[in-house]
Design a protein around this motif. Structure first.
Motif, PDB file in Angstrom:
ATOM      1  N   PRO A 243       0.841  -1.200   0.000  1.00  0.00           N
ATOM      2  CA  PRO A 243       0.000   0.000   0.000  1.00  0.00           C
ATOM      3  C   PRO A 243       0.872   1.245   0.000  1.00  0.00           C
ATOM      4  CG  PRO A 243       0.093  -0.935   2.200  1.00  0.00           C
ATOM      5  CD  PRO A 243       0.798  -1.917   1.287  1.00  0.00           C
ATOM      6  N   ASN A 244       0.312   2.348  -0.468  1.00  0.00           N
ATOM      7  CA  ASN A 244       1.048   3.612  -0.494  1.00  0.00           C
ATOM      8  C   ASN A 244       0.203   4.675   0.205  1.00  0.00           C
ATOM      9  OD1 ASN A 244       2.705   5.775  -0.972  1.00  0.00           O
ATOM     10  ND2 ASN A 244       2.264   5.901  -3.170  1.00  0.00           N
ATOM     11  N   LEU A 245       0.232   4.658   1.535  1.00  0.00           N
ATOM     12  CA  LEU A 245      -0.639   5.553   2.290  1.00  0.00           C
ATOM     13  C   LEU A 245      -0.150   6.988   2.318  1.00  0.00           C
ATOM     14  CD1 LEU A 245      -1.639   2.685   3.217  1.00  0.00           C
ATOM     15  CD2 LEU A 245      -2.514   3.852   5.230  1.00  0.00           C
ATOM     16  N   ASP A 246       1.050   7.232   1.781  1.00  0.00           N
ATOM     17  CA  ASP A 246       1.467   8.629   1.626  1.00  0.00           C
ATOM     18  C   ASP A 246       0.523   9.370   0.685  1.00  0.00           C
ATOM     19  OD1 ASP A 246       3.605   8.489   3.321  1.00  0.00           O
ATOM     20  OD2 ASP A 246       5.058   8.016   1.759  1.00  0.00           O
ATOM     21  N   VAL A 247      -0.157   8.630  -0.175  1.00  0.00           N
ATOM     22  CA  VAL A 247      -1.130   9.246  -1.090  1.00  0.00           C
ATOM     23  C   VAL A 247      -2.229   9.960  -0.311  1.00  0.00           C
ATOM     24  CG1 VAL A 247      -2.903   8.730  -2.826  1.00  0.00           C
ATOM     25  CG2 VAL A 247      -0.652   7.649  -2.970  1.00  0.00           C
TER      26      VAL A 247
END
Length: 350
Positions: A243-247
């Motif tokens: 996952p890329n939760l920095d988005v």
């Protein structure tokens, strides 16, 4: 020959052998985007092979086993959709798509696929429409989600492509699940109230009738659609992806508020406190194969503010047990000096 408007000066119409030269030029442009996932581009390397591809589909259409359609934007072929399999006896068909960079970000493939699905269900009486995609092909999988399809499962190491065995995700929608309202059919035009990227907001204004500042409302709607897709996609960890939760930080303003109203009392987060526990859950093996996707929405835009009511579904594996769920979100957007951003969100789910 029919021509269907898709909005944004785009049209959907049959792709025929007489288009071979134009098709080849388009495939040359699309090759870097298509070739990593499917052998579509490798089948059309010169005029003779491009013509052969289109003739093969023409023959299969005559046999009622496949069909192919092109998407033209401002008079230029930029992509297409197709029935890769069409079995009227079993009532099952499969649709696919491809697109070059010039057609991206406008919702053209989603709208074109809705035309095919509507026609398959309403005109041909099909029971099931399938969507097959390589497990790492996130753009293709996002289209399946936007179409409201259900992820049936993964065919492990199903397809050999360029010497590598690939997992294939199978998605589908059944005739009884397909929304009948406000959809394009193969004999009608795209309704003004169609809720798709690049179209006017349902219940708000028609395309071209108003602007938000100096930005046309349809363009604002497309941007809000993009923010929503980015937010939901930030949590996905299917097929071994991370996952890329920095988005989430990118789509929210720094002062954003996120509220879970699932239990007896609301739980209120700022952006960082919302991200931290979810990032741990999605990366420590507790929750795997997770994804969530929007199945319906209503968006209203007024000047520099907007609101969206969103229905979504989700699935994954939690502590080794598969699960599915659904819920509702309300999202507020504001226009900032750097573009549109989310300012708050609240949700309830099951």
């Amino acid at each position: 020959m029919f021509t269907l408007p898709l909005g944004d000066t785009a049209q959907l119409r049959p792709l025929e052998p007489r288009h071979a030269q134009e098709f080849l030029a388009h495939i040359d442009r699309a090759r870097p985007y298509v070739d990593p996932w499917i052998p579509w581009a490798t089948l059309s390397t010169d005029l003779a092979s491009a013509t052969a591809v289109l003739r093969r589909y023409a023959d299969r259409q005559a046999e009622d086993t496949a069909r192919i359609y092109g998407i033209w934007l401002d008079g230029t072929l930029v992509g297409g959709v197709m029935f890769t399999r069409f079995d009227s006896v079993s009532g099952v068909c499969e649709i696919g798509c491809w697109l070059e960079a010039a057609g991206e970000g406008r919702g053209l493939v989603t709208r074109a696929c809705r035309v095919l699905i509507d026609w398959a269900f309403t005109e041909r009486g099909m029971t099931r429409v399938e969507w097959w995609a390589a497990a790492g092909n996130t753009r293709s999988i996002e289209v399946a989600r936007r179409l409201g399809m259900t992820r049936d499962g993964v065919l492990r190491q199903h397809t050999l492509y360029r010497g590598v065995r690939r997992d294939i995700e199978v998605w589908s929608v059944l005739s009884g699940e397909w929304p009948p309202a406000d959809r394009t059919t193969a004999t009608g035009e795209v309704p003004v109230r169609e809720v798709a990227a690049g179209e006017a907001a349902a219940g708000a204004v028609s395309a071209g009738d108003a602007t938000a500042g100096d930005v046309p409302v349809p363009d604002v709607k497309a941007e809000l659609d993009r923010l929503m897709r980015a937010f939901l996609g930030a949590f996905a960890n299917t097929g071994g992806s991370r996952p890329n939760l920095d988005v989430v930080r990118e789509v929210f303003i720094p002062q954003g508020v996120i509220i879970s109203n699932v239990g007896d009392e609301p739980v209120v987060y700022d952006v960082d406190s919302f991200i931290e526990p979810r990032e741990k859950l999605l990366t420590d093996g507790t929750m795997t194969e997770f994804s969530e996707w929007e199945v319906a929405e209503r968006t209203e835009i007024f000047g520099s503010v907007a609101h969206r009511f969103s229905e979504y579904r989700k699935s994954g594996i939690l502590d080794g047990e598969p699960f599915e769920g659904e819920g509702r979100k309300t999202i507020q957007f504001v226009r900032t000096p750097v573009g549109w951003r989310m300012s708050s969100m609240a949700w309830d789910d099951v």
